[in-house]
Design an enzyme around this catalytic site. Structure first.
Site, PDB file in Angstrom:
ATOM      1  N   ASN A 277       0.858  -1.174   0.000  1.00  0.00           N
ATOM      2  CA  ASN A 277       0.000   0.000   0.000  1.00  0.00           C
ATOM      3  C   ASN A 277       0.905   1.238   0.000  1.00  0.00           C
ATOM      4  O   ASN A 277       2.138   1.131   0.100  1.00  0.00           O
ATOM      5  CB  ASN A 277      -0.981  -0.007   1.174  1.00  0.00           C
ATOM      6  CG  ASN A 277      -0.301  -0.045   2.536  1.00  0.00           C
ATOM      7  OD1 ASN A 277       0.734   0.585   2.755  1.00  0.00           O
ATOM      8  ND2 ASN A 277      -0.869  -0.787   3.475  1.00  0.00           N
TER       9      ASN A 277
ATOM     10  N   LYS B 175       1.502   3.602   2.116  1.00  0.00           N
ATOM     11  CA  LYS B 175       2.293   3.794   3.338  1.00  0.00           C
ATOM     12  C   LYS B 175       3.495   2.858   3.359  1.00  0.00           C
ATOM     13  O   LYS B 175       4.622   3.266   3.685  1.00  0.00           O
ATOM     14  CB  LYS B 175       1.406   3.559   4.565  1.00  0.00           C
ATOM     15  CG  LYS B 175       2.081   3.792   5.906  1.00  0.00           C
ATOM     16  CD  LYS B 175       1.039   3.689   7.029  1.00  0.00           C
ATOM     17  CE  LYS B 175       1.676   3.940   8.394  1.00  0.00           C
ATOM     18  NZ  LYS B 175       2.532   2.820   8.831  1.00  0.00           N
ATOM     19  N   GLU B 176       3.273   1.591   3.003  1.00  0.00           N
ATOM     20  CA  GLU B 176       4.368   0.619   2.982  1.00  0.00           C
ATOM     21  C   GLU B 176       5.420   1.000   1.946  1.00  0.00           C
ATOM     22  O   GLU B 176       6.632   0.871   2.202  1.00  0.00           O
ATOM     23  CB  GLU B 176       3.822  -0.775   2.686  1.00  0.00           C
ATOM     24  CG  GLU B 176       3.004  -1.370   3.813  1.00  0.00           C
ATOM     25  CD  GLU B 176       2.229  -2.613   3.403  1.00  0.00           C
ATOM     26  OE1 GLU B 176       1.855  -3.406   4.285  1.00  0.00           O
ATOM     27  OE2 GLU B 176       1.970  -2.789   2.185  1.00  0.00           O
TER      28      GLU B 176
ATOM     29  N   ASP C 113      -4.742  -8.958   1.009  1.00  0.00           N
ATOM     30  CA  ASP C 113      -4.670 -10.397   0.714  1.00  0.00           C
ATOM     31  C   ASP C 113      -5.455 -10.730  -0.552  1.00  0.00           C
ATOM     32  O   ASP C 113      -5.038 -11.557  -1.362  1.00  0.00           O
ATOM     33  CB  ASP C 113      -5.231 -11.203   1.886  1.00  0.00           C
ATOM     34  CG  ASP C 113      -4.383 -11.091   3.140  1.00  0.00           C
ATOM     35  OD1 ASP C 113      -3.212 -10.689   3.035  1.00  0.00           O
ATOM     36  OD2 ASP C 113      -4.893 -11.405   4.235  1.00  0.00           O
TER      37      ASP C 113
END
Length: 328
Positions: free
Chosen positions: A204, A206-207, A275
């Protein structure tokens, strides 16, 4: 595009996917609160029910099964009661757990959430993290070597608990490339720069920012440049950065950038959406779809699960209905 995506979904049931990663049990203790404890200023929860579901990388395998394909799980579990519970959960969902590795020194990971009045009051994690023993690493690699010739794609689902160590990661990627099957990664920020030469990863926003130690990433242009940095660092084919209400951005190694708007009509809960994205995209790639088509169908799948409460999955029928309505 409509018929292309619908035909692709029919190929899911012919796919087999190897999921490598940290499995766990997600346990939920549901109850009511009527008073505060006389022992400490905390609520007393009167338990009404308890539920247990597949968590971590095991939920990725669950998504694969829900989409009609076969899933093989390679992970570590403890030789304990919770390990037996986890095996039963795998059997219920028809996930192949024959290649799991038992570790006497690591309990099966359990994350217990205590919930009352629709609020999570506390989460209790039972786990042992850190470096694996060499014999455990070798057992994991042996399972991977046995399975990769039998499957159409590999997913590495990294929760940072120890399964996705450098030795296991390198071997899985090398074997996937040898057999010319896609290998995809749901990354852990701390390991971000270790996923070299993969087909794609699905962080995502942020990651992606934290994994590359980036700052002030807001516009489409800045996200695209961040994606290019990721590809250069990893020497990989592509990256899909999921962006919540903005949809997702696919950055390919040929410098092609595609912003895909969200297909979600309503958002109730984003739990487990990552997922679903990596599961759907991997199945599409295993069925020989191009990267953009795989990202498109994963985007539709994400739009379905965020409209459901809790850790949800989607089915081929739901996907077909949503895609059919969109292109009507």
């Amino acid at each position: 595009m409509n018929s292309k995506l619908l035909n692709l979904i029919d190929f899911f049931k012919k796919q087999s996917v190897l999921v490598i990663g940290d499995t766990m049990i997600d346990k939920f203790v549901w109850g009511k609160v009527k008073r505060i404890s006389p022992e400490a200023p905390v609520p007393v929860v009167e338990v009404t029910k308890e539920t247990q579901v597949l968590g971590g990388a095991a939920n990725v395998a669950n998504n694969i099964i829900a989409l009609g394909a076969k899933a093989y799980m390679v992970s570590i579990i403890g030789n304990d009661l919770n390990g037996k519970v986890l095996i039963e959960l795998f059997k219920e969902k028809k996930v192949n757990s024959d290649y799991l590795v038992y570790d006497e020194k690591r309990p099966t990971i359990v994350k217990t959430r205590i919930i009352a009045v629709s609020q999570q009051l506390v989460r209790v994690d039972k786990e042992v993290k850190g470096q694996l023993e060499r014999c455990t690493e070798n057992k994991l690699i042996s399972s991977i070597e046995s399975l990769i010739p039998k499957v159409d794609a590999v997913i590495i689902s990294d929760y940072g608990k120890g399964v996705v160590c450098q030795k296991v990661l390198k071997k899985a990627i090398a074997l996937a490339r040898k057999y010319k099957i896609p290998v995809t990664v749901d990354p852990k920020v701390e390991h971000f720069k270790k996923y070299k030469k993969i087909t794609t990863m699905t962080p995502n926003e942020k990651e992606a920012i934290e994994g590359m130690n980036a700052k002030n990433i807001e516009t489409d242009f800045e996200v695209a440049n961040l994606g290019k940095r990721i590809l250069k660092t990893l020497n990989s084919e592509s990256v899909v950065i999921t962006r919540g209400e903005k949809g997702m951005t696919l950055i390919e190694s040929n410098n092609k950038i595609t912003n895909i708007p969200t297909r979600a009509k309503e958002v109730y809960d984003v739990t487990g959406a990552g997922d679903t994205v990596i599961s759907t995209m991997t199945l599409a790639l295993g069925a020989k779809a191009d990267l953009l088509t795989a990202a498109e169908i994963a985007n539709f799948a994400a739009g379905i699960v965020v409209a459901k409460l809790g850790t949800a999955t989607t089915t081929p029928e739901e996907l077909k209905n949503v895609i059919g309505e969109f292109y009507k």
